[in-house]
Design an enzyme around this catalytic site. Structure first.
Site, PDB file in Angstrom:
ATOM      1  N   TRP A   1      74.181  96.049  15.572  1.00 46.35           N
ATOM      2  CA  TRP A   1      74.364  95.095  14.481  1.00 46.35           C
ATOM      3  C   TRP A   1      75.390  95.576  13.460  1.00 46.35           C
ATOM      4  O   TRP A   1      75.849  94.794  12.638  1.00 46.35           O
ATOM      5  CB  TRP A   1      73.040  94.869  13.751  1.00 46.35           C
ATOM      6  CG  TRP A   1      71.984  94.186  14.563  1.00 46.35           C
ATOM      7  CD1 TRP A   1      71.988  93.950  15.913  1.00 46.35           C
ATOM      8  CD2 TRP A   1      70.749  93.666  14.075  1.00 46.35           C
ATOM      9  NE1 TRP A   1      70.839  93.322  16.287  1.00 46.35           N
ATOM     10  CE2 TRP A   1      70.054  93.134  15.182  1.00 46.35           C
ATOM     11  CE3 TRP A   1      70.161  93.609  12.818  1.00 46.35           C
ATOM     12  CZ2 TRP A   1      68.798  92.539  15.059  1.00 46.35           C
ATOM     13  CZ3 TRP A   1      68.908  93.027  12.695  1.00 46.35           C
ATOM     14  CH2 TRP A   1      68.240  92.491  13.802  1.00 46.35           C
TER      15      TRP A   1
ATOM     16  N   HIS B   1      80.442 106.483  17.452  1.00 45.69           N
ATOM     17  CA  HIS B   1      81.116 105.181  17.471  1.00 45.69           C
ATOM     18  C   HIS B   1      82.485 105.310  16.809  1.00 45.69           C
ATOM     19  O   HIS B   1      82.668 106.082  15.870  1.00 45.69           O
ATOM     20  CB  HIS B   1      80.269 104.138  16.741  1.00 45.69           C
ATOM     21  CG  HIS B   1      80.728 102.733  16.942  1.00 45.69           C
ATOM     22  ND1 HIS B   1      81.793 102.195  16.243  1.00 45.69           N
ATOM     23  CD2 HIS B   1      80.291 101.750  17.780  1.00 45.69           C
ATOM     24  CE1 HIS B   1      81.970 100.937  16.634  1.00 45.69           C
ATOM     25  NE2 HIS B   1      81.080 100.651  17.567  1.00 45.69           N
TER      26      HIS B   1
ATOM     27  N   GLU C   1      84.376 102.437  24.721  1.00 45.92           N
ATOM     28  CA  GLU C   1      84.795 101.410  23.766  1.00 45.92           C
ATOM     29  C   GLU C   1      86.255 101.645  23.386  1.00 45.92           C
ATOM     30  O   GLU C   1      86.549 102.473  22.525  1.00 45.92           O
ATOM     31  CB  GLU C   1      83.890 101.393  22.526  1.00 45.92           C
ATOM     32  CG  GLU C   1      83.605 102.752  21.890  1.00 45.92           C
ATOM     33  CD  GLU C   1      83.340 102.641  20.402  1.00 45.92           C
ATOM     34  OE1 GLU C   1      83.072 101.543  19.920  1.00 45.92           O
ATOM     35  OE2 GLU C   1      83.459 103.675  19.719  1.00 45.92           O
TER      36      GLU C   1
ATOM     37  N   SER D   1      84.411  93.619  22.261  1.00 51.51           N
ATOM     38  CA  SER D   1      84.591  92.165  22.338  1.00 51.51           C
ATOM     39  C   SER D   1      83.981  91.567  23.603  1.00 51.51           C
ATOM     40  O   SER D   1      84.607  90.756  24.288  1.00 51.51           O
ATOM     41  CB  SER D   1      86.077  91.810  22.219  1.00 51.51           C
ATOM     42  OG  SER D   1      86.609  92.258  20.988  1.00 51.51           O
TER      43      SER D   1
END
EC number: 5.3.1.1
Length: 260
Positions: free
Chosen positions: A12, A103, A175, A220
């Site tokens: 989130w 991340h 990612e 995405s």
């Protein structure tokens, strides 16, 4: 060939609310009675207790499914004068099973080096959490054909500090930085190429780890491109950002993963 259960992890970021958590559970609690894919919800830390309570309240409706809770970050320290930080033990006490480590937004905005990421990886496992380790290259690195070099460096530091067998209890998320939050996803072929490289890299030091570790794609991912991405042989699901905030889209992604 290993049978790797697909995973859809919803990150989130600094979004959402207790109301969103309730909406998500209302939408999919009775529709995920299937353990062919694992679903992980990673809300902001302030909402972990809300999600934990919803998991408990919907325990009967979720029977037969694998819906877990994860965190977005943790401190590399166990305790101490680290204002604003959350330790691995605190996350474990909150009911978390997973935690996102490294991340790209943490690396870029908060100066997390690969050494710090490796320490956080160790801290997660020390407290019984499974790290979801994020790796990926920037746009300029891809244009310079340095994708594999960058990812190898990020993996190798974690291996050097924690050992190869630490990946027996870990997830990797590829990612590409140029795809995170941009609306521009890697093609299925691009994702597969990098995932295959990661798997091969780990197989060189442990064939067992290389074959069995789950590697997610993040960047995405939407219901319109997920089926093609998840169909790739080395893509084991997705680390989902924006789409995890939309209950209908997130349910669609979970359903796609269950049939992958």
């Amino acid at each position: 060939m290993a049978l790797r259960r697909p995973m859809v992890a919803g990150n989130w970021k600094m979004n959402g609310s207790a109301a969103l958590a309730q909406e998500l559970f209302k939408k999919f609690a009775s529709k995920l009675q299937n353990d062919s894919a694992e679903v992980v919800l990673c809300p902001p830390s302030i909402y972990l207790e809300s999600v934990r309570q919803l998991l408990e309240a919907n325990k009967e409706a979720l029977d037969g499914s694998l819906v877990r809770m994860g965190a977005q970050n943790l401190s590399q320290h166990d305790f101490g004068a680290y204002t604003g930080e959350v330790s691995g033990q605190m996350l474990k006490d909150s009911g978390c099973r997973y935690v996102i480590i490294g991340h790209s937004e943490r690396r870029r905005m908060y100066g997390e080096t690969s050494n710090i990421v490796a320490e956080k990886f160790a801290a997660a496992q020390k407290h019984g959490l499974t790290p979801i380790l994020c790796v990926g290259e920037s746009g300029p690195a891809r244009e310079a054909r340095r994708t594999f070099e960058v990812i190898a460096e990020e993996l190798d530091i974690v291996i050097q500090k924690n050992g190869t067998m630490a990946f027996d209890n870990a997830i990797i998320a590829y990612e590409p930085l140029w795809a995170v939050g941009t609306g521009k996803s890697a093609t299925p072929e691009q994702a597969q190429e990098v995932h295959a490289f990661i798997r091969k890299r780990l197989s060189e030091v442990s064939p067992f780890i290389g074959e069995n570790i789950r590697i997610l794609y993040g960047g995405s991912v939407t219901p319109s491109n997920a089926a093609d991405l998840f169909a790739q042989p080395d893509v084991d699901g997705g680390l989902i950002g924006g789409a995890s905030l939309n209950s209908s889209e997130f349910l669609s992604l979970c359903t796609i993963a269950m049939s992958a």
